[in-house]
Design a protein around this motif. Structure first.
Motif, PDB file in Angstrom:
ATOM      1  N   ALA A 112       0.815  -1.217   0.000  1.00 19.07           N
ATOM      2  CA  ALA A 112       0.000   0.000   0.000  1.00 19.07           C
ATOM      3  C   ALA A 112       0.849   1.267   0.000  1.00 19.07           C
ATOM      4  O   ALA A 112       0.354   2.347  -0.335  1.00 19.07           O
ATOM      5  N   ALA A 113       2.137   1.149   0.351  1.00 16.05           N
ATOM      6  CA  ALA A 113       3.018   2.322   0.361  1.00 16.05           C
ATOM      7  C   ALA A 113       3.151   2.938  -1.012  1.00 16.05           C
ATOM      8  O   ALA A 113       3.445   4.133  -1.143  1.00 16.05           O
ATOM      9  N   GLY A 114       2.942   2.164  -2.066  1.00 16.39           N
ATOM     10  CA  GLY A 114       3.093   2.680  -3.421  1.00 16.39           C
ATOM     11  C   GLY A 114       1.791   3.065  -4.092  1.00 16.39           C
ATOM     12  O   GLY A 114       1.774   3.309  -5.301  1.00 16.39           O
ATOM     13  N   LEU A 115       0.705   3.145  -3.342  1.00 18.74           N
ATOM     14  CA  LEU A 115      -0.606   3.399  -3.940  1.00 18.74           C
ATOM     15  C   LEU A 115      -0.967   4.874  -4.070  1.00 18.74           C
ATOM     16  O   LEU A 115      -1.454   5.317  -5.112  1.00 18.74           O
ATOM     17  N   LEU A 116      -0.764   5.658  -3.010  1.00 19.44           N
ATOM     18  CA  LEU A 116      -1.416   6.960  -2.944  1.00 19.44           C
ATOM     19  C   LEU A 116      -0.805   7.996  -3.880  1.00 19.44           C
ATOM     20  O   LEU A 116      -1.528   8.764  -4.531  1.00 19.44           O
ATOM     21  N   TYR A 117       0.518   8.052  -3.973  1.00 27.24           N
ATOM     22  CA  TYR A 117       1.145   9.070  -4.820  1.00 27.24           C
ATOM     23  C   TYR A 117       0.760   8.856  -6.282  1.00 27.24           C
ATOM     24  O   TYR A 117       0.407   9.803  -6.998  1.00 27.24           O
ATOM     25  N   ALA A 118       0.804   7.594  -6.723  1.00 30.12           N
ATOM     26  CA  ALA A 118       0.417   7.291  -8.103  1.00 30.12           C
ATOM     27  C   ALA A 118      -1.063   7.554  -8.322  1.00 30.12           C
ATOM     28  O   ALA A 118      -1.466   8.074  -9.366  1.00 30.12           O
ATOM     29  N   ILE A 255      -2.333  19.561 -24.849  1.00 29.41           N
ATOM     30  CA  ILE A 255      -1.228  18.881 -24.176  1.00 29.41           C
ATOM     31  C   ILE A 255      -1.139  19.424 -22.753  1.00 29.41           C
ATOM     32  O   ILE A 255      -1.118  20.641 -22.548  1.00 29.41           O
ATOM     33  N   LYS A 256      -1.100  18.527 -21.802  1.00 30.17           N
ATOM     34  CA  LYS A 256      -0.976  18.928 -20.400  1.00 30.17           C
ATOM     35  C   LYS A 256       0.229  18.215 -19.798  1.00 30.17           C
ATOM     36  O   LYS A 256       0.405  17.011 -19.969  1.00 30.17           O
ATOM     37  N   VAL A 257       1.086  18.979 -19.127  1.00 32.13           N
ATOM     38  CA  VAL A 257       2.235  18.409 -18.423  1.00 32.13           C
ATOM     39  C   VAL A 257       1.978  18.567 -16.931  1.00 32.13           C
ATOM     40  O   VAL A 257       1.718  19.673 -16.455  1.00 32.13           O
ATOM     41  N   PHE A 258       2.041  17.461 -16.202  1.00 32.45           N
ATOM     42  CA  PHE A 258       1.614  17.463 -14.805  1.00 32.45           C
ATOM     43  C   PHE A 258       2.725  16.999 -13.872  1.00 32.45           C
ATOM     44  O   PHE A 258       3.484  16.085 -14.200  1.00 32.45           O
ATOM     45  N   ASP A 259       2.808  17.642 -12.711  1.00 31.95           N
ATOM     46  CA  ASP A 259       3.750  17.226 -11.666  1.00 31.95           C
ATOM     47  C   ASP A 259       3.102  17.477 -10.312  1.00 31.95           C
ATOM     48  O   ASP A 259       2.813  18.619  -9.953  1.00 31.95           O
ATOM     49  N   LEU A 260       2.832  16.429  -9.580  1.00 39.91           N
ATOM     50  CA  LEU A 260       2.175  16.566  -8.265  1.00 39.91           C
ATOM     51  C   LEU A 260       3.108  17.160  -7.218  1.00 39.91           C
ATOM     52  O   LEU A 260       2.692  17.946  -6.370  1.00 39.91           O
ATOM     53  N   ARG A 261       4.377  16.804  -7.288  1.00 45.48           N
ATOM     54  CA  ARG A 261       5.313  17.180  -6.232  1.00 45.48           C
ATOM     55  C   ARG A 261       5.433  18.697  -6.066  1.00 45.48           C
ATOM     56  O   ARG A 261       5.614  19.198  -4.948  1.00 45.48           O
TER      57      ARG A 261
END
Length: 342
Positions: A112-118, A255-261
């Motif tokens: 589950a550690a790899g679920l939320l950010y993605a 075109i959309k470029v996305f970065d959550l961080r």
């Protein structure tokens, strides 16, 4: 005190490495919870944030150990995963209460550690720009369908009702994409890739393309239908790409470029709330499952980051909060779907 892994920059060169240290346990604010970390998801931001003394880690899973005075929505002992602003390679983290989501008891807490950010990246990059009521009539092309985000994106896209075309760089990966739910699998290294996309879509093209890097942007545009959208997540250094702007204009494409961080805390909290409402029910019902490629002990985090740079992992890489040295790592066998020590 607690153990952490931090970035150490060499004073005589530009190279960096990770080293173990002991630091004070972070103070918990009234609106935060303290999580005893079980595992951390490895992300590209863990490599790019090379500040001396910085503890990487943008997401984690674990058990709530304490709650702040203003927190009423969480209880001690609950299993959760969380988005972080860094600091995940540690035994404990203090996290705002609205940065957490629950982890069901029948899902491996480490996975589950790899679920939320993605999940947050997929929502923000794709579903935020969609009319959710019309998705059953739409087609999406997910490039790198077995990648860290791609494998999860296939599952979410199917859950939301989209027709999914997954592409990989090898036909050997088609079976994995189909296992995740892809309707059609294509090899994007083929010179006939665009023609194949149109052939498989009845010559209409696709409504959305989710890609990781901009190295093949022009062919992505060629795969779109009118008013289609290309969404790029994580450029990975591929900032330059030549495209036909006139073609983009004629097709009314976007075109959309996305970065959550790089987004602020309020936006991240907003996205987590949207994920909880629209995507997390699929996790709770196990209609979407973690796509994990391998596990390392956190003491071997440098090996995990080096593997991430090679960019050939299938699904997420997980760091388990184990500060005892290990001789190998757990790697997903492509054929069996089980872990084995390498």
């Amino acid at each position: 005190m607690m153990k952490v892994m931090v970035i150490k920059k060499c004073w005589f060169s530009s190279t960096c490495f990770l080293e173990q240290r002991e630091v004070k346990i972070p103070e918990m604010k009234d609106n935060e919870v303290m999580i005893k970390v079980c595992a951390v998801g490895v992300n590209w931001g863990d490599i790019t944030d090379v500040v001396d003394g910085h503890c990487p880690g943008l997401e984690c899973s674990g058990i709530i150990e304490a709650v702040g005075r203003n927190v009423n929505c969480w209880k001690v002992g609950e299993r959760v995963c969380a988005i972080l602003v860094g600091g995940g390679y540690a035994e404990k983290v203090a996290v705002p209460a609205n940065f957490l989501l629950p982890v069901p008891g029948d899902i491996d807490l480490a996975d589950a550690a790899g679920l939320l950010y993605a999940s947050c990246s997929i929502w923000s990059a794709l579903f935020e720009i969609c009319d959710l009521n019309t998705l059953k009539d739409k087609k999406i092309l997910i490039r790198e369908g077995t990648s860290r985000i791609g494998a999860l994106a296939i599952q979410y896209a199917k859950y939301m009702g989209l027709t999914v075309i997954a592409s990989t760089g090898s036909g050997d990966m088609f079976s994995m994409c189909r296992d995740y739910g892809a309707d059609i699998c294509l090899d994007h290294t083929s010179k006939d890739f665009v023609q194949e996309v149109f052939l498989r879509t009845g010559y209409s093209g696709v409504d959305f393309i989710l890609d990781f890097g901009a190295s093949d942007l022009q062919r992505n545009i060629c795969c779109l239908c009118k008013k289609g959208k290309v969404v790029i997540v994580d450029l990975h250094g591929m900032e330059r790409s030549r495209i036909d702007i006139a073609m983009l204009q004629r097709m009314h494409a976007e075109i959309k470029v996305f970065d959550l961080r790089s987004r602020d805390l309020d936006y991240k909290a907003y996205v987590i709330a949207k994920v909880r409402a629209h995507l997390w029910p699929a996790i709770l019902k196990k209609e979407v499952i973690p796509a994990v490629w391998g596990r390392f002990a956190v003491i071997d985090a440098q090996k995990a980051l080096d593997l991430l740079k090679e960019d050939d992992s299938i699904g997420k890489i997980i760091l388990c909060m184990n500060f005892e040295k290990t001789s190998g790592h757990l790697k997903m066998e492509k054929t069996s779907g089980h872990f084995k020590i390498n």
